[in-house]
Motif scaffolding. Structure first.
Motif, PDB file in Angstrom:
ATOM      1  N   THR A 442       0.831  -1.202   0.000  1.00  0.00           N
ATOM      2  CA  THR A 442       0.000   0.000   0.000  1.00  0.00           C
ATOM      3  C   THR A 442       0.868   1.256   0.000  1.00  0.00           C
ATOM      4  N   ARG A 443       1.923   1.251   0.787  1.00  0.00           N
ATOM      5  CA  ARG A 443       2.805   2.420   0.864  1.00  0.00           C
ATOM      6  C   ARG A 443       3.504   2.690  -0.465  1.00  0.00           C
ATOM      7  N   LEU A 444       4.027   1.639  -1.102  1.00  0.00           N
ATOM      8  CA  LEU A 444       4.738   1.839  -2.358  1.00  0.00           C
ATOM      9  C   LEU A 444       3.777   2.260  -3.469  1.00  0.00           C
ATOM     10  N   LEU A 445       2.556   1.753  -3.434  1.00  0.00           N
ATOM     11  CA  LEU A 445       1.548   2.157  -4.402  1.00  0.00           C
ATOM     12  C   LEU A 445       1.224   3.643  -4.249  1.00  0.00           C
ATOM     13  N   GLU A 446       1.091   4.082  -3.007  1.00  0.00           N
ATOM     14  CA  GLU A 446       0.796   5.500  -2.760  1.00  0.00           C
ATOM     15  C   GLU A 446       1.953   6.381  -3.244  1.00  0.00           C
ATOM     16  N   ARG A 447       3.208   5.916  -3.037  1.00  0.00           N
ATOM     17  CA  ARG A 447       4.363   6.695  -3.498  1.00  0.00           C
ATOM     18  C   ARG A 447       4.437   6.732  -5.032  1.00  0.00           C
ATOM     19  N   ALA A 448       4.036   5.647  -5.684  1.00  0.00           N
ATOM     20  CA  ALA A 448       4.013   5.641  -7.150  1.00  0.00           C
ATOM     21  C   ALA A 448       2.994   6.654  -7.670  1.00  0.00           C
ATOM     22  N   ARG A 449       1.822   6.710  -7.057  1.00  0.00           N
ATOM     23  CA  ARG A 449       0.811   7.686  -7.459  1.00  0.00           C
ATOM     24  C   ARG A 449       1.323   9.112  -7.271  1.00  0.00           C
ATOM     25  N   LEU A 450       1.958   9.346  -6.143  1.00  0.00           N
ATOM     26  CA  LEU A 450       2.452  10.680  -5.824  1.00  0.00           C
ATOM     27  C   LEU A 450       3.540  11.112  -6.809  1.00  0.00           C
ATOM     28  N   LEU A 451       4.503  10.244  -7.056  1.00  0.00           N
ATOM     29  CA  LEU A 451       5.596  10.614  -7.958  1.00  0.00           C
ATOM     30  C   LEU A 451       5.095  10.801  -9.382  1.00  0.00           C
ATOM     31  N   SER A 452       4.207   9.928  -9.837  1.00  0.00           N
ATOM     32  CA  SER A 452       3.696  10.081 -11.209  1.00  0.00           C
ATOM     33  C   SER A 452       2.916  11.384 -11.349  1.00  0.00           C
ATOM     34  N   ALA A 453       2.181  11.775 -10.313  1.00  0.00           N
ATOM     35  CA  ALA A 453       1.444  13.045 -10.362  1.00  0.00           C
ATOM     36  C   ALA A 453       2.418  14.217 -10.435  1.00  0.00           C
ATOM     37  N   ALA A 454       3.533  14.141  -9.706  1.00  0.00           N
ATOM     38  CA  ALA A 454       4.544  15.199  -9.779  1.00  0.00           C
ATOM     39  C   ALA A 454       5.177  15.252 -11.162  1.00  0.00           C
ATOM     40  N   LEU A 455       5.437  14.094 -11.760  1.00  0.00           N
ATOM     41  CA  LEU A 455       6.032  14.067 -13.097  1.00  0.00           C
ATOM     42  C   LEU A 455       5.073  14.631 -14.135  1.00  0.00           C
ATOM     43  N   THR A 498      -2.668  24.036 -13.803  1.00  0.00           N
ATOM     44  CA  THR A 498      -3.311  24.217 -12.494  1.00  0.00           C
ATOM     45  C   THR A 498      -4.023  22.945 -12.059  1.00  0.00           C
ATOM     46  N   SER A 499      -4.711  22.291 -13.011  1.00  0.00           N
ATOM     47  CA  SER A 499      -5.438  21.063 -12.698  1.00  0.00           C
ATOM     48  C   SER A 499      -4.483  19.964 -12.225  1.00  0.00           C
ATOM     49  N   ARG A 500      -3.353  19.826 -12.901  1.00  0.00           N
ATOM     50  CA  ARG A 500      -2.408  18.780 -12.517  1.00  0.00           C
ATOM     51  C   ARG A 500      -1.744  19.102 -11.176  1.00  0.00           C
ATOM     52  N   THR A 501      -1.496  20.378 -10.928  1.00  0.00           N
ATOM     53  CA  THR A 501      -0.913  20.765  -9.643  1.00  0.00           C
ATOM     54  C   THR A 501      -1.899  20.483  -8.513  1.00  0.00           C
ATOM     55  N   LYS A 502      -3.184  20.736  -8.754  1.00  0.00           N
ATOM     56  CA  LYS A 502      -4.202  20.446  -7.744  1.00  0.00           C
ATOM     57  C   LYS A 502      -4.311  18.942  -7.486  1.00  0.00           C
ATOM     58  N   ALA A 503      -4.206  18.145  -8.544  1.00  0.00           N
ATOM     59  CA  ALA A 503      -4.275  16.690  -8.385  1.00  0.00           C
ATOM     60  C   ALA A 503      -3.127  16.193  -7.501  1.00  0.00           C
ATOM     61  N   LEU A 504      -1.941  16.749  -7.706  1.00  0.00           N
ATOM     62  CA  LEU A 504      -0.802  16.392  -6.862  1.00  0.00           C
ATOM     63  C   LEU A 504      -1.034  16.860  -5.426  1.00  0.00           C
ATOM     64  N   ALA A 505      -1.547  18.062  -5.265  1.00  0.00           N
ATOM     65  CA  ALA A 505      -1.795  18.606  -3.921  1.00  0.00           C
ATOM     66  C   ALA A 505      -2.779  17.736  -3.149  1.00  0.00           C
ATOM     67  N   ARG A 506      -3.793  17.210  -3.817  1.00  0.00           N
ATOM     68  CA  ARG A 506      -4.772  16.350  -3.129  1.00  0.00           C
ATOM     69  C   ARG A 506      -4.095  15.104  -2.557  1.00  0.00           C
ATOM     70  N   LEU A 508      -1.192  14.974  -1.473  1.00  0.00           N
ATOM     71  CA  LEU A 508      -0.383  15.417  -0.347  1.00  0.00           C
ATOM     72  C   LEU A 508      -1.228  15.985   0.790  1.00  0.00           C
ATOM     73  N   GLY A 509      -2.546  16.030   0.574  1.00  0.00           N
ATOM     74  CA  GLY A 509      -3.426  16.606   1.585  1.00  0.00           C
ATOM     75  C   GLY A 509      -3.230  18.096   1.735  1.00  0.00           C
ATOM     76  N   ALA A 510      -3.015  18.803   0.622  1.00  0.00           N
ATOM     77  CA  ALA A 510      -2.702  20.232   0.667  1.00  0.00           C
ATOM     78  C   ALA A 510      -3.555  21.004  -0.327  1.00  0.00           C
ATOM     79  N   GLU A 511      -3.524  22.294  -0.210  1.00  0.00           N
ATOM     80  CA  GLU A 511      -4.106  23.205  -1.198  1.00  0.00           C
ATOM     81  C   GLU A 511      -3.027  23.543  -2.224  1.00  0.00           C
ATOM     82  N   ALA A 512      -3.453  23.838  -3.463  1.00  0.00           N
ATOM     83  CA  ALA A 512      -2.492  24.124  -4.526  1.00  0.00           C
ATOM     84  C   ALA A 512      -2.505  25.593  -4.896  1.00  0.00           C
ATOM     85  N   ALA A 513      -1.343  26.094  -5.281  1.00  0.00           N
ATOM     86  CA  ALA A 513      -1.237  27.480  -5.739  1.00  0.00           C
ATOM     87  C   ALA A 513      -0.124  27.580  -6.758  1.00  0.00           C
TER      88      ALA A 513
END
Length: 520
Positions: A442-455, A498-506, A508-513
Motif C-alpha cells: 500500500t505504501r509503495l503504491l501510494e508513493r508511485a501515485r504521488l511521484l507520477s502526479a509530480a512528473l 493548475t489542474s495537474r498541480t491540484k491533483a498532486l496537492a490532493r 499530499l493533503g494540501a491546497e495548490a497554488a
C-alpha cells in the motif's frame, strides 16, 4: 604513440594518451566470460566492464561433462567432443565481436575427473585462452560476489547448484564468510544415487546436516544460483500466473518453496503443467535440484528463497572493479544509461531528481533510503518511450522497464518503476488495468501515485526540456503546495497545469497554488 585497437591491431594516436585515458578505453571495451561447467558450457559477452553490466551475447551448450564422473571418475568422450566444438565456436564468436578480454573458467567436472587435466589442455587450444580451474572454495566466493553485485544489500546464504557440486557461502551486505563445496550437483547426485530419488534424499540429507554454514541461515534469505534452480522457479512462476517474467530476484516464501520442491520430487516432470518452459536437457535434473532445495529448507529454516541470475561469471567481473565502482548503485546507473540512450533530452532526468528531492524534503514525507533510490531511478526512466505513438507510450514504458536487465531491484521495486512511468503517460485512471499493481505494498503504491502526479506537472511545465525545472520550484509549506513561476516563465501558466498541480496537492493533503517566484 602506438596503441592496441579493439581487434588487437596496432594503431597510431595523433597525441599522447594518459594512463587514465587508456584505462577508460579498456573499461569501455567489451568483455566475455566462458564458463566450462559440469552440465553446460556457456559464453556470455558484456558491453563493457562496468558496475551495471549489459549482456550483448549469451549462448550455452548442454554438454553434460559431469555425467558419470561420480561413478566412472572420467569425463565422457562424447561430452568432451561437444564441449570442444562449443569452445571453438565461442572463440570464433569472440573474434567476430572483437573481444580481446576473455576469461575462461572451469569448475567441478574438470576439477574432479581423472582425465580433467587432459581435457583442459584441449580446451585451451580450442578457446585460445588460458583457463582458470576453480576450487570449490573459490567458486563459492565468486558466487557470493555475483550475488552481492546484483542484489541490494543481501543477507543470508548463497547456494550455487551446478551439475557437479553445490557451493554454500554466507553473505551480509558487502562481506562474505568462508565457502564450502558439497558433491550435490544435479548430475553428481543423479549418478551417486543410481537415479533413485529416495537414495538421493538420503545422500543430500547427510551432506547438508553436516554443513555448519547453513546453521546461520534461519530467518534469512537463501540465494539460489544455478540453471536447475532457475528452471524450478520458472515453473513456480508459471503455475502461479505471476505477472512478471523476470527471473532475477524472484522470491518464494520458504514454506511454499518446500512444498513445490516436494511436488517436483514425487511427480514425473513431463507431466507438469508448463514443463515446456524448461529445456529438455534440464528436465531430468529438476527432481534432484528440488531434493537439495527441500533439504536446505528443512535443515536451515530460511525465511525465503531468492533466485539470483548472477553468480560466478558476474562475480569475476565485479571483483575486477575498483572499490569506488563497486560502491555505485547499479540500478541508478542502468537507469541513467537508458535515459542517455532513449530519452529525448538526456540529463533532464537529473533535473527531475533534484526537483522531486526538494518536493519530498519540503513535504515532510518519511522516505526510506530504498524509496529514495527507486524515486531517482523512476525519474531517470520517465521519458524512455517518448518516440512511441502517444497512445502507446504507457505500454511501451511498461515493456521496457519490466523487462530491462536491471539488477539490485526486487520485483515490487521494478513494478514501482513501471507503474510510475505508465501513470505519468496515461494518468491515474489507467492504474487498475496494470497486472504488476498487485506486487506493490500500500505504501509503495501510494508513493508511485504521488511521484507520477509530480512528473505529470513537470513534463507539462517544461515540455521535457532542461533548464526550466531548476527555476520553477515546487514546494510544500503551511498546508500549501506552491509552484513558483518567475516572470520569464509566467506565460506557462494554464488551466491544465493548475489542474495537474491540484491533483498532486490532493495526494499530499494540501491546497495548490501557482504563484510568482523570484528569479532563481
Amino acid at each position: 604513440m602506438a596503441s592496441l585497437s579493439r581487434n588487437g591491431a596496432l594503431a597510431r594516436s595523433s597525441s599522447p594518451r594518459t594512463r587514465a585515458e587508456a584505462s577508460a578505453d579498456a573499461a569501455a571495451a567489451p568483455v566475455a566470460i566462458v564458463d566450462i561447467g559440469s552440465n553446460s558450457v556457456r559464453l556470455v559477452a558484456y558491453a563493457a566492464l562496468e558496475r551495471a553490466l549489459t549482456p550483448i551475447f549469451n549462448e550455452k551448450v548442454m554438454c553434460g561433462l559431469g555425467r558419470g564422473v561420480v561413478t566412472t571418475g572420467r569425463l565422457p568422450e562424447d561430452a568432451m567432443r561437444k564441449a570442444l566444438q562449443a569452445l571453438r565456436r565461442f572463440r570464433a564468436l569472440c573474434e567476430i565481436m572483437e573481444i580481446c578480454d576473455v576469461e575462461v573458467i572451469a569448475t567441478a567436472a574438470a576439477r574432479d575427473a581423472v582425465n580433467g587435466a587432459a581435457f583442459l589442455d584441449g580446451a585451451r587450444a580450442a578457446i585460445g585462452h588460458e583457463i582458470s580451474l576453480l576450487s570449490g572454495g573459490r567458486e563459492a566466493e565468486l558466487s557470493a560476489l555475483g550475488v552481492m553485485s546484483a542484489i541490494h544489500e543481501p543477507d543470508g546464504v548463497v547456494g550455487d547448484l551446478g551439475g557437479g557440486s553445490l557451493e554454500l557461502i554466507e553473505v551480509h551486505g558487502g562481506s562474505m564468510g568462508r565457502g564450502v563445496t558439497l558433491p550435490l550437483g544435479g548430475l553428481a547426485l543423479m549418478d551417486a544415487s543410481s537415479r533413485s530419488t529416495r537414495h538421493a534424499v538420503r545422500i543430500a540429507r547427510k551432506a547438508i546436516e553436516e554443513t555448519q554454514t547453513l546453521a546461520k541461515l534461519r530467518g534469512r534469505a537463501f540465494y539460489a544460483v544455478g540453471g536447475t534452480w532457475r528452471a524450478l522457479a520458472r515453473l513456480h512462476m508459471r503455475q502461479h500466473n505471476y505477472p512478471l517474467d523476470v527471473m532475477h530476484n524472484y522470491r518464494i516464501p520458504a514454506d511454499d518453496a518446500a512444498e513445490f520442491a516436494n511436488l517436483l520430487e514425487r511427480v514425473d516432470s513431463e507431466a507438469l503443467a508448463d514443463i515446456a518452459s524448461v529445456s529438455a536437457a534440464r528436465r531430468p535434473l529438476l527432481a534432484y535440484g528440488a531434493i537439495v532445495l527441500d533439504e536446505v529448507i528443512r535443515r536451515a529454516k530460511p525465511k525465503e528463497v531468492v533466485i539470483s541470475a548472477a553468480g560466478v561469471r558476474e562475480g569475476l567481473l565485479f571483483e575486477r572493479l575498483s572499490e569506488e565502482a563497486r560502491a555505485a548503485d547499479p540500478l541508478v546507473l542502468a537507469a541513467r544509461e537508458l535515459e542517455q540512450a532513449m530519452a529525448r533530452a538526456p540529463g533532464y532526468g537529473d533535473e527531475l531528481v533534484a526537483w522531486t528531492d526538494a518536493l519530498i524534503a519540503s513535504s515532510g514525507l518519511d522516505e526510506t533510503r530504498e524509496e529514495t533510490r527507486l524515486r531517482h531511478a523512476a525519474c531517470l526512466l520517465s521519458d524512455v518511450s517518448w518516440r512511441a505513438h502517444p497512445d502507446y507510450r504507457a505500454s511501451q514504458s511498461m515493456n521496457v522497464i519490466t523487462n530491462s536487465a536491471f539488477v539490485a531491484v526486487d520485483h515490487p521495486g521494478r513494478a514501482f518503476l513501471a507503474l510510475v512511468a505508465v501513470l505519468r503517460h496515461a494518468g491515474p485512471d489507467s492504474e487498475g488495468a496494470l497486472p504488476v499493481r498487485g506486487l506493490l505494498t500500500t505504501r509503495l503504491l501510494e508513493r508511485a501515485r504521488l511521484l507520477s502526479a509530480a512528473l505529470r506537472v513537470a513534463y507539462l511545465l517544461s515540455a521535457a526540456m532542461p533548464g526550466v525545472l531548476p527555476r520553477t520550484p515546487l514546494r510544500m509549506g503551511d498546508g500549501r503546495l506552491a509552484l513558483g513561476l518567475p516572470d520569464e516563465f509566467a506565460e506557462l501558466a494554464s488551466e491544465r497545469l493548475t489542474s495537474r498541480t491540484k491533483a498532486l496537492a490532493r495526494l499530499l493533503g494540501a491546497e495548490a497554488a501557482i504563484e510568482a517566484a523570484a528569479p532563481v
